[in-house]
Design a protein around this motif. Sequence first.
Motif, PDB file in Angstrom:
ATOM      1  N   ALA A 164       0.774  -1.164  -0.129  1.00 39.67           N
ATOM      2  CA  ALA A 164      -0.020   0.180   0.151  1.00 39.67           C
ATOM      3  C   ALA A 164       0.776   1.109  -0.068  1.00 39.67           C
ATOM      4  N   ASP A 165       2.095   1.143   0.623  1.00 37.18           N
ATOM      5  CA  ASP A 165       2.966   2.455   0.696  1.00 37.18           C
ATOM      6  C   ASP A 165       3.604   2.579  -0.698  1.00 37.18           C
ATOM      7  N   VAL A 166       3.935   1.397  -1.344  1.00 37.88           N
ATOM      8  CA  VAL A 166       4.340   1.637  -2.611  1.00 37.88           C
ATOM      9  C   VAL A 166       3.421   2.364  -3.573  1.00 37.88           C
ATOM     10  N   ALA A 167       2.248   1.659  -3.697  1.00 34.70           N
ATOM     11  CA  ALA A 167       1.054   1.955  -4.346  1.00 34.70           C
ATOM     12  C   ALA A 167       0.816   3.646  -4.296  1.00 34.70           C
ATOM     13  N   SER A 168       1.007   4.079  -3.000  1.00 34.24           N
ATOM     14  CA  SER A 168       0.668   5.386  -2.668  1.00 34.24           C
ATOM     15  C   SER A 168       1.783   6.544  -2.833  1.00 34.24           C
ATOM     16  N   GLY A 169       3.031   5.712  -2.917  1.00 32.63           N
ATOM     17  CA  GLY A 169       4.103   6.709  -3.302  1.00 32.63           C
ATOM     18  C   GLY A 169       4.964   7.029  -1.921  1.00 32.63           C
ATOM     19  N   ARG A 170       4.395   6.525  -0.948  1.00 33.39           N
ATOM     20  CA  ARG A 170       5.090   6.872   0.262  1.00 33.39           C
ATOM     21  C   ARG A 170       6.292   6.198   0.592  1.00 33.39           C
ATOM     22  N   LEU A 171       6.461   4.959  -0.178  1.00 36.18           N
ATOM     23  CA  LEU A 171       7.926   4.283  -0.392  1.00 36.18           C
ATOM     24  C   LEU A 171       8.019   3.838  -1.813  1.00 36.18           C
ATOM     25  N   THR A 172       9.448   3.923  -1.852  1.00 39.15           N
ATOM     26  CA  THR A 172       9.999   3.455  -3.465  1.00 39.15           C
ATOM     27  C   THR A 172      10.853   2.175  -3.408  1.00 39.15           C
ATOM     28  N   PRO A 173      10.447   1.158  -4.143  1.00 35.81           N
ATOM     29  CA  PRO A 173      11.615   0.045  -4.202  1.00 35.81           C
ATOM     30  C   PRO A 173      12.613   0.534  -5.169  1.00 35.81           C
ATOM     31  N   ILE A 174      13.701  -0.089  -4.553  1.00 33.22           N
ATOM     32  CA  ILE A 174      15.148   0.256  -5.224  1.00 33.22           C
ATOM     33  C   ILE A 174      15.789  -1.073  -5.342  1.00 33.22           C
ATOM     34  N   LEU A 175      16.853  -0.845  -6.319  1.00 28.58           N
ATOM     35  CA  LEU A 175      17.629  -2.024  -6.753  1.00 28.58           C
ATOM     36  C   LEU A 175      16.771  -3.463  -7.210  1.00 28.58           C
ATOM     37  N   GLU A 176      15.550  -3.099  -7.928  1.00 32.80           N
ATOM     38  CA  GLU A 176      15.106  -4.236  -8.229  1.00 32.80           C
ATOM     39  C   GLU A 176      15.536  -5.141  -9.360  1.00 32.80           C
ATOM     40  N   ASP A 177      16.511  -4.762 -10.008  1.00 33.16           N
ATOM     41  CA  ASP A 177      17.270  -5.445 -11.040  1.00 33.16           C
ATOM     42  C   ASP A 177      18.095  -6.144 -10.647  1.00 33.16           C
ATOM     43  N   LEU A 178      18.665  -6.085  -9.092  1.00 28.13           N
ATOM     44  CA  LEU A 178      19.553  -6.841  -8.364  1.00 28.13           C
ATOM     45  C   LEU A 178      18.739  -7.828  -7.231  1.00 28.13           C
TER      46      LEU A 178
END
Length: 295
Positions: free
Chosen positions: A246-260
């Motif tokens: 829910a945090d990611v969907a709302s922009g409160r958190l951002t996933p990083i290093l997804e390619d690794l």
Amino acid sequence: MKTSTDELLVFVTVIDSGSITAAAEKLQQTVSGVSRALTRLETKLDTALIRRTTRRLQLTEEGALYLGRARAILDAMEEAEQSVARRRDRPSGRLRVDAASPFMLHCIAPHMKAFAALYPEIRLELTSNERIVDLLEQKVDIAIRIGALQDSTLHARALGSSKLRIVASPAYLAECGEPESVEALRAHRLIGFTAPEHLNRWPLRNAGQASLKIAPAMTASSGETIRQLALNDGGIACLADFMTLADVASGRLTPILEDLLEDERQPVSAVFYQSAALAGRVQAFLDFIGTRLQL
């Protein structure tokens, strides 16, 4: 020797049927078997309950007194059996469910209003522990456990699995920059767990390894506390999707290093001791929550 319920049933059925033969037919027993049960009962009581003649049976005074008590006992047993059956068909009673606070807050609590509407006779008690609890010691009926199960003496039902991701707040990334590599990650404020230590091994490909052991700048015992630290720009964290989607969907958190990121998932299971007395409400809860979770 104590009187058995089978003997009570034989005695009452003989009186109600009017003869040993009719009682045997009703009970689907042999005439000799019914006669022996009746004699055995009178021997245990050391008194005659029935006067037998070639034409009919007649209760003695003691038999008439005993008949009333026998009926009351059999009626009480039938009511007890029906009560248990009603609880099985319409679950009721106390049900204590334990889970780590993040799972309780994000995955269980939001659905409990609907559960209470479906099962108003279940008295639900929700507890939260970050450690693995002893079900018997803590009087817990169902424990939700995240990760591999160790205790083989428990019954378990798989509820799904939740992917781990590396996340940070947009404000933190704007202030400190977004790391593009595992090596760059080492220069950032990393938020980890106080214990167990394996939770500080993040699923990132690193120099041929499938994980990275971090040295956190800040630790907490609860995943929910770590989430709050990340939301409040405290640093970078590794958390399960069930906490952060829910945090990611709302922009409160951002996933990083997804390619690794390795596709590492934490299994989620419900564990419980099998108990006939609990079966109805345990089954009701597990069936309900299994349809609600999106893992």
